[in-house]
Design an enzyme around this catalytic site. Structure first.
Site: not given
Ligand code: KIV
Length: 272
Positions: A91, A190
């Site tokens: 991310d 989500e």
């Molecule tokens: O940060 C995370 O764990 C996520 C998932 C919930 C898809 O983005």
């Protein structure tokens, strides 16, 4: 780059595309550290997401907003060292890609270079399209994320199901198309209605991975600590717990404390 065997075939973005074409469901979980990533990888997961949910489950923050790029790179590089098979997606944390495509590219390049991960994920649709396109110019695979996007929690004000109303559902449909056309290799949806998620999954050529988005997606993702039952307080309807590590760990630690207090541990065979 990894401690695991060399003869294992790595899952790639191309593999995921083939899985969608063949109707094979994609299994994705989060991980944030070497030891658990190693277990998850060896158990056969297809994709590991080094999610910014590390901000919640690893650091104890209320939201995903505080985690930094350096902290994400730290978690991602530990995960990379533990994995031989899974595709590793990281991310982009809050504030490292929104409204600034050059900054977004720099953030993505730092993640790829310093952690050894294989792709990045970012939240949002048309509003982050410039950043998505710029990152893709560097050959970095991008996963999109629509629906409930936790980095926008202060805009939403609540973690309730998104896109129940026509206008938001239409916007999500259009954003999914835009991300596909821009070149995203996959999309997370989500906490949206199952019918909408299934419709989006059927309408785009890229794999759609759901969390709280029903059974019509091309794959599923859960936060590892939630599905292992480490966190007892988080109980959304979409969560299935596959273990009760809260109970197992609490019992193990309580037994250890008891054995130390009573001098049962260490015994004669456990010393030199
Ligand atoms: O940060 C995370 O764990 C996520 C998932 C919930 C898809 O983005």
């Amino acid at each position: 780059m990894s401690t695991a065997g060399n003869d294992v075939k790595r899952v790639t973005t191309h593999t995921l595309q083939e899985m969608k074409a063949d109707g094979v469901r994609i299994a994705m979980l989060t991980a944030y550290d070497y030891s658990l990533a190693r277990l998850v990888d060896a158990a056969g997961i297809d994709v590991i997401l080094v999610g910014d949910s590390a901000s919640n489950v690893m650091a104890g923050h209320e939201t995903t907003l505080p985690i930094t790029l350096d902290q994400m790179i730290y978690h991602a590089s530990a995960v990379v060292r533990g994995c031989a098979r899974a595709l590793i997606v990281v991310d982009l944390p809050f504030g490292t890609y929104q409204g600034n495509s050059k900054g977004a590219l720099n953030s993505a390049i730092r993640i790829m270079k310093e952690s050894g991960a294989h792709a990045v994920k970012l939240e949002g649709g048309r509003e982050v399209l410039g950043s998505v396109e710029r990152i893709l110019t560097a050959g970095i695979p991008v996963m999109g994320h629509l629906g409930l996007t936790p980095q926008s929690i202060y805009k939403f004000g609540t973690y309730v199901v998104r896109a129940k109303e026509q206008e938001e559902a239409d916007r999500l449909r259009a954003d999914a198309k835009l991300l596909e056309e821009a070149g995203c290799f996959a999309l997370v949806l989500e906490k949206i209605p199952a019918t909408l998620a299934a419709e989006v999954a059927a309408s785009v050529s890229i794999p759609v991975i759901g969390i709280g988005a029903g059974n019509g997606c091309d794959g599923q993702v859960l936060v590892l600590h939630d599905m292992l039952g480490i966190n007892k307080e988080f109980n959304p309807r979409f969560l299935r717990r596959y273990a009760d590590l809260h109970g197992t760990i609490t019992d193990a630690v309580a037994n250890y404390v008891r054995d130390v207090r009573t001098r049962d541990f260490p015994n004669a065979n456990e010393q030199y």
